[in-house]
Design a protein around this motif. Structure first.
Motif, PDB file in Angstrom:
ATOM      1  N   ASP A  78       0.822  -1.212   0.000  1.00 42.39           N
ATOM      2  CA  ASP A  78       0.000   0.000   0.000  1.00 42.39           C
ATOM      3  C   ASP A  78       0.856   1.262   0.000  1.00 42.39           C
ATOM      4  OD1 ASP A  78      -2.431  -1.406   0.049  1.00 42.39           O
ATOM      5  OD2 ASP A  78      -2.376  -1.553   2.232  1.00 42.39           O
ATOM      6  N   ASN A  79       2.019   1.218   0.636  1.00 40.90           N
ATOM      7  CA  ASN A  79       2.908   2.372   0.733  1.00 40.90           C
ATOM      8  C   ASN A  79       4.113   2.143  -0.181  1.00 40.90           C
ATOM      9  OD1 ASN A  79       4.830   4.311   1.449  1.00 40.90           O
ATOM     10  ND2 ASN A  79       4.202   4.323   3.595  1.00 40.90           N
ATOM     11  N   LEU A  80       4.018   2.649  -1.406  1.00 45.00           N
ATOM     12  CA  LEU A  80       5.111   2.431  -2.369  1.00 45.00           C
ATOM     13  C   LEU A  80       6.371   3.199  -2.002  1.00 45.00           C
ATOM     14  CD1 LEU A  80       3.443   2.218  -5.895  1.00 45.00           C
ATOM     15  CD2 LEU A  80       4.330   0.385  -4.457  1.00 45.00           C
ATOM     16  N   ASP A  81       6.247   4.329  -1.319  1.00 42.95           N
ATOM     17  CA  ASP A  81       7.446   5.064  -0.905  1.00 42.95           C
ATOM     18  C   ASP A  81       8.281   4.224   0.065  1.00 42.95           C
ATOM     19  OD1 ASP A  81       6.801   7.283  -2.466  1.00 42.95           O
ATOM     20  OD2 ASP A  81       5.762   8.296  -0.806  1.00 42.95           O
ATOM     21  N   ALA A  82       7.625   3.596   1.033  1.00 41.16           N
ATOM     22  CA  ALA A  82       8.341   2.734   1.979  1.00 41.16           C
ATOM     23  C   ALA A  82       8.908   1.515   1.268  1.00 41.16           C
ATOM     24  CB  ALA A  82       7.415   2.309   3.117  1.00 41.16           C
ATOM     25  N   ALA A  83       8.139   0.937   0.346  1.00 43.27           N
ATOM     26  CA  ALA A  83       8.630  -0.212  -0.418  1.00 43.27           C
ATOM     27  C   ALA A  83       9.837   0.179  -1.252  1.00 43.27           C
ATOM     28  CB  ALA A  83       7.522  -0.769  -1.312  1.00 43.27           C
ATOM     29  N   GLU A  84       9.758   1.332  -1.906  1.00 40.68           N
ATOM     30  CA  GLU A  84      10.887   1.769  -2.742  1.00 40.68           C
ATOM     31  C   GLU A  84      12.136   2.007  -1.903  1.00 40.68           C
ATOM     32  OE1 GLU A  84      12.003   4.771  -6.363  1.00 40.68           O
ATOM     33  OE2 GLU A  84      10.128   5.105  -5.292  1.00 40.68           O
ATOM     34  N   GLN A  85      11.996   2.580  -0.728  1.00 36.53           N
ATOM     35  CA  GLN A  85      13.170   2.768   0.129  1.00 36.53           C
ATOM     36  C   GLN A  85      13.783   1.412   0.484  1.00 36.53           C
ATOM     37  OE1 GLN A  85      12.644   4.375   4.095  1.00 36.53           O
ATOM     38  NE2 GLN A  85      14.811   4.902   4.209  1.00 36.53           N
ATOM     39  N   PHE A  86      12.934   0.443   0.835  1.00 35.25           N
ATOM     40  CA  PHE A  86      13.428  -0.877   1.218  1.00 35.25           C
ATOM     41  C   PHE A  86      14.154  -1.553   0.060  1.00 35.25           C
ATOM     42  CE2 PHE A  86      12.909  -5.488   1.596  1.00 35.25           C
ATOM     43  CZ  PHE A  86      13.478  -5.722   2.842  1.00 35.25           C
ATOM     44  N   TYR A  87      13.514  -1.641  -1.103  1.00 33.98           N
ATOM     45  CA  TYR A  87      14.099  -2.386  -2.217  1.00 33.98           C
ATOM     46  C   TYR A  87      15.238  -1.632  -2.892  1.00 33.98           C
ATOM     47  CZ  TYR A  87      10.426  -5.764  -1.519  1.00 33.98           C
ATOM     48  OH  TYR A  87       9.622  -6.716  -0.959  1.00 33.98           O
ATOM     49  N   SER A  88      15.147  -0.293  -2.966  1.00 34.17           N
ATOM     50  CA  SER A  88      16.209   0.487  -3.608  1.00 34.17           C
ATOM     51  C   SER A  88      17.374   0.764  -2.675  1.00 34.17           C
ATOM     52  CB  SER A  88      15.661   1.825  -4.119  1.00 34.17           C
ATOM     53  OG  SER A  88      14.730   1.643  -5.147  1.00 34.17           O
ATOM     54  N   GLU A  89      17.073   1.343  -1.513  1.00 32.86           N
ATOM     55  CA  GLU A  89      18.129   1.775  -0.604  1.00 32.86           C
ATOM     56  C   GLU A  89      18.668   0.642   0.264  1.00 32.86           C
ATOM     57  OE1 GLU A  89      17.255   5.371   1.564  1.00 32.86           O
ATOM     58  OE2 GLU A  89      16.039   6.120  -0.110  1.00 32.86           O
ATOM     59  N   VAL A  90      17.772  -0.131   0.868  1.00 31.30           N
ATOM     60  CA  VAL A  90      18.228  -1.183   1.779  1.00 31.30           C
ATOM     61  C   VAL A  90      18.810  -2.354   1.002  1.00 31.30           C
ATOM     62  CG1 VAL A  90      17.567  -2.802   3.607  1.00 31.30           C
ATOM     63  CG2 VAL A  90      16.584  -0.494   3.571  1.00 31.30           C
ATOM     64  N   ASN A 121       2.676   6.044  -7.192  1.00 32.02           N
ATOM     65  CA  ASN A 121       1.555   5.462  -6.465  1.00 32.02           C
ATOM     66  C   ASN A 121       0.905   4.269  -7.173  1.00 32.02           C
ATOM     67  OD1 ASN A 121       0.130   5.441  -4.015  1.00 32.02           O
ATOM     68  ND2 ASN A 121      -1.644   6.362  -5.002  1.00 32.02           N
ATOM     69  N   ARG A 122       1.521   3.745  -8.253  1.00 29.65           N
ATOM     70  CA  ARG A 122       0.972   2.558  -8.915  1.00 29.65           C
ATOM     71  C   ARG A 122       1.904   1.368  -8.796  1.00 29.65           C
ATOM     72  NH1 ARG A 122       0.709  -0.786 -13.115  1.00 29.65           N
ATOM     73  NH2 ARG A 122      -1.365  -1.508 -13.681  1.00 29.65           N
ATOM     74  N   HIS A 123       3.189   1.584  -9.176  1.00 30.59           N
ATOM     75  CA  HIS A 123       4.121   0.457  -9.116  1.00 30.59           C
ATOM     76  C   HIS A 123       5.566   0.937  -9.157  1.00 30.59           C
ATOM     77  CE1 HIS A 123       3.798   0.739 -13.651  1.00 30.59           C
ATOM     78  NE2 HIS A 123       5.105   0.679 -13.501  1.00 30.59           N
ATOM     79  N   VAL A 124       6.454   0.033  -8.730  1.00 34.42           N
ATOM     80  CA  VAL A 124       7.896   0.188  -8.878  1.00 34.42           C
ATOM     81  C   VAL A 124       8.436  -1.199  -9.219  1.00 34.42           C
ATOM     82  CG1 VAL A 124       8.314  -0.007  -6.380  1.00 34.42           C
ATOM     83  CG2 VAL A 124      10.028   1.084  -7.835  1.00 34.42           C
ATOM     84  N   PHE A 125       9.297  -1.257 -10.250  1.00 39.50           N
ATOM     85  CA  PHE A 125       9.811  -2.526 -10.758  1.00 39.50           C
ATOM     86  C   PHE A 125      11.334  -2.569 -10.603  1.00 39.50           C
ATOM     87  CE2 PHE A 125       6.262  -2.665 -14.244  1.00 39.50           C
ATOM     88  CZ  PHE A 125       5.308  -2.886 -13.267  1.00 39.50           C
ATOM     89  N   TYR A 126      11.857  -3.778 -10.307  1.00 38.43           N
ATOM     90  CA  TYR A 126      13.289  -3.978 -10.092  1.00 38.43           C
ATOM     91  C   TYR A 126      13.791  -5.150 -10.923  1.00 38.43           C
ATOM     92  CZ  TYR A 126      12.594  -0.918  -6.164  1.00 38.43           C
ATOM     93  OH  TYR A 126      12.274   0.168  -5.399  1.00 38.43           O
ATOM     94  N   ARG A 127      14.973  -4.987 -11.501  1.00 35.22           N
ATOM     95  CA  ARG A 127      15.627  -6.083 -12.217  1.00 35.22           C
ATOM     96  C   ARG A 127      16.434  -6.897 -11.218  1.00 35.22           C
ATOM     97  NH1 ARG A 127      15.473  -6.802 -16.933  1.00 35.22           N
ATOM     98  NH2 ARG A 127      15.335  -4.641 -17.596  1.00 35.22           N
ATOM     99  N   ILE A 128      16.259  -8.223 -11.292  1.00 35.94           N
ATOM    100  CA  ILE A 128      17.043  -9.149 -10.476  1.00 35.94           C
ATOM    101  C   ILE A 128      17.504 -10.248 -11.426  1.00 35.94           C
ATOM    102  CG2 ILE A 128      17.054 -10.729  -8.524  1.00 35.94           C
ATOM    103  CD1 ILE A 128      14.773  -9.110  -7.313  1.00 35.94           C
ATOM    104  N   GLY A 129      18.760 -10.171 -11.852  1.00 34.35           N
ATOM    105  CA  GLY A 129      19.259 -11.132 -12.840  1.00 34.35           C
ATOM    106  C   GLY A 129      18.438 -11.032 -14.106  1.00 34.35           C
ATOM    107  N   GLY A 130      17.927 -12.163 -14.577  1.00 32.12           N
ATOM    108  CA  GLY A 130      17.099 -12.185 -15.774  1.00 32.12           C
ATOM    109  C   GLY A 130      15.618 -12.039 -15.482  1.00 32.12           C
ATOM    110  N   SER A 131      15.260 -11.738 -14.238  1.00 32.82           N
ATOM    111  CA  SER A 131      13.866 -11.613 -13.839  1.00 32.82           C
ATOM    112  C   SER A 131      13.570 -10.194 -13.372  1.00 32.82           C
ATOM    113  CB  SER A 131      13.545 -12.581 -12.694  1.00 32.82           C
ATOM    114  OG  SER A 131      13.776 -13.907 -13.078  1.00 32.82           O
ATOM    115  N   VAL A 132      12.278  -9.928 -13.163  1.00 31.70           N
ATOM    116  CA  VAL A 132      11.851  -8.624 -12.677  1.00 31.70           C
ATOM    117  C   VAL A 132      10.941  -8.839 -11.471  1.00 31.70           C
ATOM    118  CG1 VAL A 132      10.542  -6.531 -13.242  1.00 31.70           C
ATOM    119  CG2 VAL A 132      12.039  -7.564 -14.965  1.00 31.70           C
ATOM    120  N   LEU A 133      11.194  -8.071 -10.418  1.00 26.96           N
ATOM    121  CA  LEU A 133      10.339  -8.053  -9.243  1.00 26.96           C
ATOM    122  C   LEU A 133       9.426  -6.842  -9.363  1.00 26.96           C
ATOM    123  CD1 LEU A 133       9.482  -9.145  -6.467  1.00 26.96           C
ATOM    124  CD2 LEU A 133      11.317  -7.735  -5.474  1.00 26.96           C
TER     125      LEU A 133
END
Length: 141
Positions: A21-33, A44-56
């Motif tokens: 529900d809180n993408l700002d907190a999620a983005e801090q966790f996945y990007s910064e942490v 406020n809709r989504h944030v996507f991350y590359r992990i190897g050949g996959s996407v989270l």
């Protein structure tokens, strides 16, 4: 063992989705942490991350439950409520380093143990309560 031999078996998981529900907190966790490579963010809709050949994919469930606005990309509404789970691959030594790093960020460890086959797993929670596991690649070997 394939149950239906005439149906092609997928070779990999291309993407996996978690919901927050809180993408700002999620983005801090996945990007910064976690230091993951952010490849797309729609406020406020989504944030996507590359992990190897996959996407989270991290989605705001309130937004993905809405019908698509772009007729050229008719992705059906979807979403989930409550904590999900994803497992990310690290070596045993990397899991040790990650454990210290997460504790330095005051992120508590939910569990840490060796599976009967010898693979190590470390579990934590993201800000939305999703279970994030770090495990050695041979866990399912």
């Amino acid at each position: 063992m394939k149950l239906t031999p005439d149906i092609p078996a997928p070779s990999a998981i291309l993407e996996a989705a978690l919901y927050a529900d809180n993408l700002d907190a999620a983005e801090q966790f996945y990007s910064e942490v976690l230091g993951l490579e952010r490849i797309q963010c729609i406020n406020n809709r989504h944030v996507f991350y590359r992990i190897g050949g996959s996407v989270l994919l991290i989605f705001n469930p309130n937004q993905t439950e809405q019908p698509p606005l772009n007729p050229d990309m008719p992705v059906p509404p979807h979403g989930a409520r409550g904590p999900g789970h994803v497992c990310l691959v690290l070596s045993r030594d990397e899991i040790t380093v990650m454990r210290k790093h997460l504790l330095d960020w005051n992120i508590p460890v939910d569990a840490e143990f060796d599976w009967p086959g010898g693979a190590r797993s470390l579990y934590v929670r993201d800000p939305a309560g999703n279970s994030i596991e770090f495990a050695e690649a041979h866990l399912w070997s």
